[in-house]
Scaffold this motif. Structure first.
Motif, PDB file in Angstrom:
ATOM      1  N   CYS B 323      43.325  54.331  -8.120  1.00 34.38           N
ATOM      2  CA  CYS B 323      43.258  53.468  -9.676  1.00 34.38           C
ATOM      3  C   CYS B 323      43.331  52.415  -9.397  1.00 34.38           C
ATOM      4  CB  CYS B 323      44.678  53.299  -9.059  1.00 34.38           C
ATOM      5  SG  CYS B 323      45.543  52.421 -10.540  1.00 34.38           S
ATOM      6  N   PRO B 324      42.666  51.491 -10.516  1.00 31.61           N
ATOM      7  CA  PRO B 324      41.877  49.494 -10.813  1.00 31.61           C
ATOM      8  C   PRO B 324      42.959  49.239 -11.097  1.00 31.61           C
ATOM      9  CG  PRO B 324      41.325  51.566 -12.358  1.00 31.61           C
ATOM     10  CD  PRO B 324      42.080  52.916 -11.822  1.00 31.61           C
ATOM     11  N   TYR B 403      36.989  45.852 -18.559  1.00 32.63           N
ATOM     12  CA  TYR B 403      36.403  47.530 -18.434  1.00 32.63           C
ATOM     13  C   TYR B 403      37.368  48.978 -18.597  1.00 32.63           C
ATOM     14  CZ  TYR B 403      32.503  44.363 -17.874  1.00 32.63           C
ATOM     15  OH  TYR B 403      31.020  43.395 -17.851  1.00 32.63           O
ATOM     16  N   PHE B 404      37.926  48.230 -18.073  1.00 27.56           N
ATOM     17  CA  PHE B 404      39.334  49.451 -17.627  1.00 27.56           C
ATOM     18  C   PHE B 404      40.430  49.374 -18.304  1.00 27.56           C
ATOM     19  CE2 PHE B 404      37.056  48.137 -13.543  1.00 27.56           C
ATOM     20  CZ  PHE B 404      35.930  49.020 -13.616  1.00 27.56           C
ATOM     21  N   ARG B 405      40.437  48.556 -19.510  1.00 26.97           N
ATOM     22  CA  ARG B 405      41.894  48.841 -20.212  1.00 26.97           C
ATOM     23  C   ARG B 405      42.642  49.768 -19.985  1.00 26.97           C
ATOM     24  NH1 ARG B 405      42.774  44.015 -23.111  1.00 26.97           N
ATOM     25  NH2 ARG B 405      44.251  43.656 -24.805  1.00 26.97           N
ATOM     26  N   ASP B 406      41.710  51.188 -20.902  1.00 23.85           N
ATOM     27  CA  ASP B 406      42.633  52.446 -21.475  1.00 23.85           C
ATOM     28  C   ASP B 406      43.971  52.499 -19.564  1.00 23.85           C
ATOM     29  OD1 ASP B 406      41.473  52.357 -23.151  1.00 23.85           O
ATOM     30  OD2 ASP B 406      39.546  54.152 -22.533  1.00 23.85           O
ATOM     31  N   ASP B 407      43.191  52.004 -18.556  1.00 18.56           N
ATOM     32  CA  ASP B 407      43.615  52.352 -17.228  1.00 18.56           C
ATOM     33  C   ASP B 407      44.263  51.251 -17.334  1.00 18.56           C
ATOM     34  OD1 ASP B 407      41.465  54.639 -16.081  1.00 18.56           O
ATOM     35  OD2 ASP B 407      40.584  53.355 -16.599  1.00 18.56           O
ATOM     36  N   PHE B 408      45.494  50.408 -17.435  1.00 20.94           N
ATOM     37  CA  PHE B 408      46.235  49.696 -17.824  1.00 20.94           C
ATOM     38  C   PHE B 408      47.415  50.579 -18.527  1.00 20.94           C
ATOM     39  CE2 PHE B 408      45.756  45.591 -14.939  1.00 20.94           C
ATOM     40  CZ  PHE B 408      43.881  46.098 -14.410  1.00 20.94           C
ATOM     41  N   GLU B 409      46.905  50.660 -19.479  1.00 21.37           N
ATOM     42  CA  GLU B 409      47.843  50.956 -21.193  1.00 21.37           C
ATOM     43  C   GLU B 409      48.322  51.920 -20.759  1.00 21.37           C
ATOM     44  OE1 GLU B 409      44.954  50.028 -24.218  1.00 21.37           O
ATOM     45  OE2 GLU B 409      45.221  48.822 -24.627  1.00 21.37           O
ATOM     46  N   ARG B 410      47.173  53.229 -19.415  1.00 23.72           N
ATOM     47  CA  ARG B 410      47.675  54.346 -19.348  1.00 23.72           C
ATOM     48  C   ARG B 410      48.828  54.329 -19.018  1.00 23.72           C
ATOM     49  NH1 ARG B 410      44.047  59.126 -16.923  1.00 23.72           N
ATOM     50  NH2 ARG B 410      46.113  59.784 -16.740  1.00 23.72           N
ATOM     51  N   HIS B 411      49.329  53.198 -17.065  1.00 22.06           N
ATOM     52  CA  HIS B 411      49.968  53.076 -16.708  1.00 22.06           C
ATOM     53  C   HIS B 411      51.793  52.383 -16.961  1.00 22.06           C
ATOM     54  CE1 HIS B 411      47.148  52.583 -13.420  1.00 22.06           C
ATOM     55  NE2 HIS B 411      48.184  52.030 -12.734  1.00 22.06           N
TER      56      HIS B 411
END
Lengths: 154, 444
Positions: B323-324, B403-411
Motif C-alpha cells: 500500500c502506497p 503519482y499514487f493519488r488515486d490510492d489515497f482517494e480510495r482509502h
C-alpha cells in the motif's frame, strides 16, 4: 557512586577532548556499559564529575535513544521498523516477539531477561527483515526463527 | 567494468587486512601524495575529478574542501560521516566492513589536502562489526606509520579516532554531527558559519561521507580523467547502488554512475518477485521523491531532472502488493520519531502528517485530508524549517500524492485500506479511530 573503573574510563574519554563536557555522551555510555542504564543517581554523579548541571546532562541523555534512562533487561532486542523491513513484513516479527515474550516496545519481561525496542533502519535492507540482540545482527529473520535466536540469550 | 571501490573485497566478506590491502596497491596513493604533492595539488585533482558527495546531497567534494581557510592554523578536523541511518541505505556498511583501509587512506589524503591534524570516524552505534573492524584498521595503520606523527617521514602528522554514536538519525546531518561529537544534543547549527570555517569546537572542519572518502585513493592513483570516464554520464565515477524491497535478488553493487533504474532493478536485482509489479521507487533513501519511470539514469543530474534526488543511490522499491499510503506512513513515522524537535514546523508538522496517514490507513480518512497533506508538504518544504530534515521528509509524501493519488482517494472513499485488514505497525494503535483532521472539517 561511580565505580573506580567508571571514573577511570570517563577520565580516559575526557582526556581525548578539549574540555570535559565534550565527553558527556561517552561518560553516559560508560555508565550504561557497567549498569545497563543511567539512573538519576548516576546522572547526578556524571554531571558533578564533568562539572555540568544535572539538567544539561539529562538533556543529552534523553535525546539519544540508545541511552537508557529506565531500567532495561539483560538483553536488548532492537527491531528494525524502517521502510525496507516494513515492506518485507517486519510486523510479523514484532507480533511473534510480542506473543512469545508478552512485552511490547519499551517493555521488559518480568524475569528481567529482555527489553524490546524499535530501531530505525539497521542498514541491512537487502536482508530485511532485520533485528539486533545486544551486539548481534540477525538478517532475513522469519517468525519461526525467533525462539531459537532468543534462547541464545540467557 | 572497473570497480575501484569494491574490486578487492574478499568473497567471504571479511575485511581486507593491512597486508592484503598493501598487496593490491593499498596506500600507494598516500605515498604518492606525501612524496611530492602539495595540498593544493591534491585539491586540484579532486576538483578536476568532479567527485560529488556520496552521502546524499551530492555537493562537489573539491569545492567543499576549497572553503577551508589555507592559513595553516591548527587544530583543524577531517570527519568521516559513517552515521549511515537513511532508511533503505546499506552501502557504507559494505565499505566499512570490507575495505576499512581504503577509507582510512582516503581520510589521510583528505586530511592532508585541508591541513587537518585530527580526524574522526563518526560511526553509528548499531554497526558493531564495523566498529571492531575500523578500530583494528586504525591500529594497524598506526603501527605501519600511516597515522600518527611524521607519517612516512613526510613531516605530516594526523591522529585518527573512532567515535561511536548513541543513536538518532539527525546525527548524520553534518552540523548536528558536530554537536554530537562535542557531547551535546544533535541539533543542527545555523549556517553560516559553515563547518569549513567554524566546525568542530569552532575550528575549520570537513565532513565527508564514507563512500566519498573511499573514492579518493583511486582518484589520486589513477587521475581525475580516469575517474570522470568511469561514468556513463556527466557525473563522474562509479556509485554503490543498492536495491531493496520485493525484488528477486536485493543487494548492493558498484556500477558506473548513470546506469538506469531499469538496469538496476531488472538486471542486478533480478527483477520483481514473481507476481509483483513495479509501481515506483525511492531512488536514494527515505528522503527522496518517488521515481516511476524506470528509464531514468541514476546520476545526480538525471534524477534531479526527473523531479527527485539521487540521494544515497540505494533504491527502495514499491510494488503493487504494498500500500502506497502505508509505505509513506511508515516513512513519516520514522521522520516524526527522528525529528530533533528544535524547530516547530518539523516537530509538530511531521507527527500531524503521520496521524493523518494513519487515520487514512485505518479507514478514518476524510475529504480534505489529501489537500491538508499537500499543504503540509508545502509548509514543511525548503525555506520553512531550520535544516533539510523536514524538506527531505516531504519528498516521498509530495511525490506519492502526485503519482499514487488515486490510492489515497480510495482509502478515503472506501473507508478502508484496500491492501490490508488491520494496521499493526508501531504506534499506529495509539491513533486508531482518531481523525486528526476532524476538528478542521467540523469548523468548515
Amino acid at each position: 557512586m561511580l565505580s573506580r573503573e567508571e571514573i577511570s574510563e570517563i577520565d580516559h574519554a575526557t582526556s581525548a577532548v578539549p574540555y570535559r563536557q565534550a565527553a558527556c555522551i561517552e561518560a553516559l555510555k560508560v555508565v550504561q556499559a557497567h549498569r545497563r542504564w543511567v539512573s538519576d543517581e548516576s546522572l547526578r554523579e556524571v554531571a558533578s564529575h564533568l562539572k555540568m548541571s544535572v539538567d544539561e546532562v539529562d538533556a543529552v541523555a534523553t535525546f539519544y535513544n540508545l541511552i537508557f534512562r529506565k531500567p532495561v533487561g539483560r538483553h536488548i532486542i532492537l527491531v528494525c521498523d524502517s521502510i525496507s523491513c516494513w515492506v518485507m513484513g517486519y510486523e510479523q516479527i514484532r507480533e511473534r516477539l510480542r506473543a512469545h515474550l508478552g512485552i511490547d516496545y519499551g517493555e521488559t519481561t518480568t524475569d528481567g531477561r529482555y527489553t524490546m525496542l524499535p530501531n530505525p533502519c539497521l542498514g541491512t535492507c537487502d536482508c530485511a527483515p532485520a533485528l539486533m540482540i545486544d551486539n548481534d545482527l540477525y538478517r532475513k529473520v522469519t517468525p519461526s526463527m525467533l525462539e531459537g535466536i532468543l534462547e541464545k540469550y540467557s | 567494468m572497473e570497480k575501484p571501490l569494491t574490486q578487492h573485497i574478499r568473497a567471504d566478506g571479511k575485511p581486507l587486512t593491512l597486508a592484503e590491502y598493501e598487496r593490491v596497491g593499498g596506500y600507494s596513493a598516500l605515498r604518492k601524495v606525501l612524496s611530492g604533492m602539495t595540498p593544493g595539488d591534491v585539491l586540484t585533482v579532486v576538483k578536476e575529478s568532479n567527485l560529488r558527495g556520496r552521502g546524499g546531497a551530492g555537493f562537489p567534494t573539491g569545492l567543499k574542501w576549497s572553503f577551508v581557510p589555507q592559513d595553516g592554523s591548527k587544530p583543524r578536523y577531517l570527519i568521516c560521516n559513517a552515521d549511515e541511518m537513511e532508511p533503505g541505505t546499506f552501502k557504507d556498511r559494505l565499505l566499512l566492513e570490507c575495505t576499512p583501509h581504503q577509507l582510512i587512506e582516503g581520510m589521510i589524503i583528505a586530511a592532508f589536502a585541508i591541513g587537518a591534524d585530527i580526524s574522526y570516524v563518526f560511526l553509528r552505534w548499531a554497526y558493531r562489526d564495523a566498529a571492531r573492524i575500523i578500530n583494528t584498521a586504525i591500529h594497524e595503520a598506526k603501527q605501519a606509520g600511516y597515522l600518527g606523527a611524521n607519517i612516512l617521514r613526510s613531516g605530516y602528522n594526523l591522529e585518527m579516532h573512532l567515535h561511536t554514536g548513541a543513536g538518532r538519525y539527525i546525527c548524520g546531518e553534518e552540523t548536528a554531527l558536530l554537536n554530537s561529537l562535542e557531547g551535546k544534543r544533535a541539533i543542527p547549527r545555523a549556517k553560516p558559519p559553515f563547518p569549513q570555517v567554524s566546525g568542530l569546537f569552532g575550528r575549520p572542519t570537513i565532513v565527508n561521507n564514507v563512500e566519498t572518502l573511499c573514492c579518493i585513493p583511486p582518484i589520486i592513483a589513477l587521475g581525475a580523467e580516469w575517474f570522470r570516464k568511469l561514468s556513463l554520464t556527466s557525473d563522474a565515477g562509479t556509485k554503490i547502488y543498492g536495491v531493496s524491497g520485493k525484488v528477486k535478488k536485493p543487494g548492493a553493487w558498484e556500477l558506473p554512475m548513470g546506469v538506469t533504474l531499469r538496469e538496476l532493478i531488472e538486471e542486478h536485482a533480478g527483477g520483481m518477485l514473481d507476481g509483483h509489479k513495479f509501481r515506483g521507487a525511492l531512488p536514494g533513501g527515505a528522503s527522496t521523491d518517488f521515481l516511476v519511470d524506470l528509464d531514468v539514469k541514476m546520476d545526480y543530474t538525471s534524477v534531479a531532472a526527473a523531479g527527485s534526488r539521487l540521494g544515497t543511490g540505494t533504491v527502495v522499491v514499491l510494488d503493487d502488493h504494498t500500500c502506497p499510503v502505508g509505505f509513506v506512513r511508515n516513512l513519516e513515522q520514522f521522520f516524526a520519531q527522528e525529528s530533533c524537535g528544535f524547530c516547530t514546523p518539523c516537530r509538530e508538522g511531521i507527527p500531524w502528517i503521520r496521524n493523518i496517514l494513519t487515520a487514512m490507513e485505518n479507514g478514518d480518512g476524510q475529504p480534505g485530508d489529501i489537500e491538508l497533506l499537500e499543504q503540509h508538504a508545502l509548509y514543511l518544504g525548503p525555506g520553512h524549517t531550520f535544516c533539510a530534515f523536514a524538506p527531505g521528509a516531504m519528498e516521498p509524501l509530495q511525490s506519492a500524492l502526485k503519482y499514487f493519488r488515486d490510492d489515497f482517494e480510495r482509502h478515503i472513499n472506501e473507508h478502508a485500506c484496500p491492501w490490508r485488514h488491520a494496521v499493526n505497525d508501531h504506534n499506529s494503535h495509539n491513533f486508531s479511530h482518531f481523525q486528526p483532521n476532524q476538528y478542521a472539517a467540523d469548523t468548515h
